[in-house]
Design an enzyme around this catalytic site. Structure first.
Site, PDB file in Angstrom:
ATOM      1  N   CYS A   1      18.850 -45.369 127.860  1.00  0.00           N
ATOM      2  CA  CYS A   1      17.733 -46.337 127.753  1.00  0.00           C
ATOM      3  C   CYS A   1      16.503 -45.648 127.185  1.00  0.00           C
ATOM      4  CB  CYS A   1      17.434 -46.951 129.115  1.00  0.00           C
ATOM      5  SG  CYS A   1      18.862 -47.701 129.915  1.00  0.00           S
TER       6      CYS A   1
ATOM      7  N   CYS B   1      21.652 -45.644 138.273  1.00  0.00           N
ATOM      8  CA  CYS B   1      21.620 -46.190 136.920  1.00  0.00           C
ATOM      9  C   CYS B   1      21.187 -47.651 136.979  1.00  0.00           C
ATOM     10  CB  CYS B   1      22.999 -46.074 136.270  1.00  0.00           C
ATOM     11  SG  CYS B   1      23.037 -46.712 134.577  1.00  0.00           S
TER      12      CYS B   1
ATOM     13  N   GLN C   1      32.012 -58.607 125.227  1.00  0.00           N
ATOM     14  CA  GLN C   1      30.582 -58.347 125.114  1.00  0.00           C
ATOM     15  C   GLN C   1      30.067 -57.755 126.418  1.00  0.00           C
ATOM     16  OE1 GLN C   1      28.125 -58.395 122.993  1.00  0.00           O
ATOM     17  NE2 GLN C   1      28.806 -59.550 121.220  1.00  0.00           N
TER      18      GLN C   1
ATOM     19  N   GLU D   1      41.618 -59.626 112.789  1.00  0.00           N
ATOM     20  CA  GLU D   1      41.121 -58.411 113.454  1.00  0.00           C
ATOM     21  C   GLU D   1      42.093 -57.268 113.178  1.00  0.00           C
ATOM     22  OE1 GLU D   1      39.459 -55.558 115.296  1.00  0.00           O
ATOM     23  OE2 GLU D   1      38.381 -57.460 115.456  1.00  0.00           O
TER      24      GLU D   1
ATOM     25  N   CYS E   1      25.230 -56.043 114.515  1.00  0.00           N
ATOM     26  CA  CYS E   1      24.469 -55.178 115.417  1.00  0.00           C
ATOM     27  C   CYS E   1      23.704 -54.128 114.625  1.00  0.00           C
ATOM     28  CB  CYS E   1      25.407 -54.508 116.426  1.00  0.00           C
ATOM     29  SG  CYS E   1      26.706 -53.508 115.667  1.00  0.00           S
TER      30      CYS E   1
ATOM     31  N   ASP F   1      31.617 -60.839 112.060  1.00  0.00           N
ATOM     32  CA  ASP F   1      30.948 -60.005 113.058  1.00  0.00           C
ATOM     33  C   ASP F   1      31.513 -58.594 112.958  1.00  0.00           C
ATOM     34  OD1 ASP F   1      29.578 -58.959 115.177  1.00  0.00           O
ATOM     35  OD2 ASP F   1      30.531 -60.194 116.723  1.00  0.00           O
TER      36      ASP F   1
END
Length: 414
Positions: A27, A120, A242, A292, A368, A341
């Site tokens: 993070c 965490c 996800q 895929e 992304c 995607d």
């Protein structure tokens, strides 16, 4: 680069929650207020399209914030180590450090150094409690932790998955079967009744990848069901799903809305993964074709379609640049709408070329990585115009941003 000295810190800087912030690579934006993180992510998308892609578009939709900024992940993988990372205050002086075992995350750029994580903020309870319990029990019972350099030790990885309904799956990865394994797993099961699936993997390889290894069920179910709207998705120990369940529903709603389906369209879902988007839009179109490259993901996609009683989906495995061809489209029907995607690297030029050849009225591009997304869309600029750009935050406190773009076919003048 390494920071040597701060001359002046920003006025908007805030104190990170996590004590591991300065070392852990997870993070990295915890020192920014969330509102500022959203501004930076919005700017990242704008820069990619305005500067890299040279697109002239009138406006960009405001980024959609994450419902949860903490404890939003549904999967974490921790690594055992017999040589944990030592902080500066631990090695000052002549203090003898008796216990070097740790269970946590890799330090960025250091494959052999693991932070022993105390708490965490990424995954909800009982994730932290399970990790701490397993470590304590193993230390008390003298079970050895993995030494990645020497390739020695028994305990290698601990994977924790959880559903939005609070169901928990735990997978323990060990280097070999040992006498205390059953006792350890039984102790975990007794301490945490929330665990509905307890499994283990024997990994004798030098790397941590378990995708090609057998997962052995110790107790409970081999999978759990994750709900998203009216749909059910089967999640197993190796399933692709996800990692931010709370935002995934928003993301798929955006995709469906931009696709503008009427029930008559043939939709192609490229890089379909486990078919989550394909299943999500199936009720609103005539047929969905999912493609895929990962066979296990396609197996999951077919199972998810059956689980939701969907009869208008078809899924195919193959290298995208080789399978998505003119012949493939002629065989399965020319698409009206294409959803893509791809991974962070973006699309192969051959795939982009076939997107253009397809003549689809709309392309919904989920990414992304706005930089590679803008690059790919630039290659389609003569045939498709950018209609809508919609960023969405899937990973708070990181620099990552998801972006959805609606491309509309340019009608050529006769």
């Amino acid at each position: 680069a390494r920071i040597i000295r701060f001359h002046h810190k920003s006025e908007i800087r805030t104190a990170p929650l996590c004590k591991h912030f300065s070392v852990c690579g997870g993070c990295k934006w915890q020192h920014l207020p969330y509102s500022e993180q959203l501004k930076q992510k919005q700017q990242q998308v704008y820069d990619a399209f305005e500067r890299l892609g040279k697109f002239a578009f009138s406006s960009m939709a405001d980024i959609i914030p994450s419902e949860k900024q903490l404890y939003y992940r549904n999967k974490l993988e921790f690594t055992f180590t017999s040589r944990r990372w030592l902080y500066a205050n631990e090695i000052d002086g002549d203090t003898q450090i008796d216990n070097l075992t740790g269970l946590g995350f890799h330090i960025p750029g250091r494959f052999d150094k693991i932070i022993d994580v105390e708490h965490c903020y990424l995954q909800p309870d009982p994730s932290n409690s399970i990790r701490l319990f397993v470590k304590k029990w193993a230390v008390e019972h003298n079970i050895t932790f993995w030494d990645i350099r020497g390739q020695l030790g028994i305990l290698r990885n601990l994977i924790i998955r959880n559903s939005s309904a609070g169901k928990v799956m735990v997978i323990l990865v060990v280097s070999k079967f040992f006498d205390g394994l059953q006792h350890l797993l039984d102790a975990v099961a007794a301490a945490f009744p929330e665990i509905i699936s307890l499994q283990y993997v024997i990994n004798e390889k030098k790397n941590d990848d378990i995708s090609d290894l057998e997962v052995i069920l110790h107790k409970g179910d081999a999978f759990y069901i994750e709900k998203m709207g009216i749909l059910d998705f089967k999640v197993g120990p190796k399933s692709f799903y996800q990692t931010n369940s709370y935002q995934a529903g928003h993301l798929y709603n955006i995709v469906a809305e931009l696709a503008g389906l009427t029930g008559k369209e043939i939709v192609y879902d490229l890089y379909t993964g486990t078919g989550t988007i394909a299943c999500f839009v199936a009720a609103h179109c005539a047929k969905v074709i999912g493609v895929e490259s990962i066979p296990e993901a396609i197996d999951n996609a077919k199972e998810n379609a059956i689980l939701n009683n969907l009869t208008n989906t078809q899924f195919f495995t193959g290298d995208m640049a080789k399978i998505f061809t003119n012949e493939f489209m002629e065989l399965h029907g020319m698409p009206d709408v294409i959803i893509v995607d791809p991974p962070r690297a973006g699309m192969h030029p051959a795939v982009v070329e076939h997107l253009i050849v397809s003549g689809a009225e709309k392309i919904v591009y989920v990414s992304c990585n706005p930089a590679t997304q803008a690059r790919d869309i630039t290659m389609m600029a003569d045939n498709y115009s950018v209609a809508i750009v919609q960023p969405i935050d899937m990973f708070p406190h990181t620099h990552h941003v998801e972006n959805v773009v609606l491309l509309e076919k340019i009608m050529m003048a006769r």
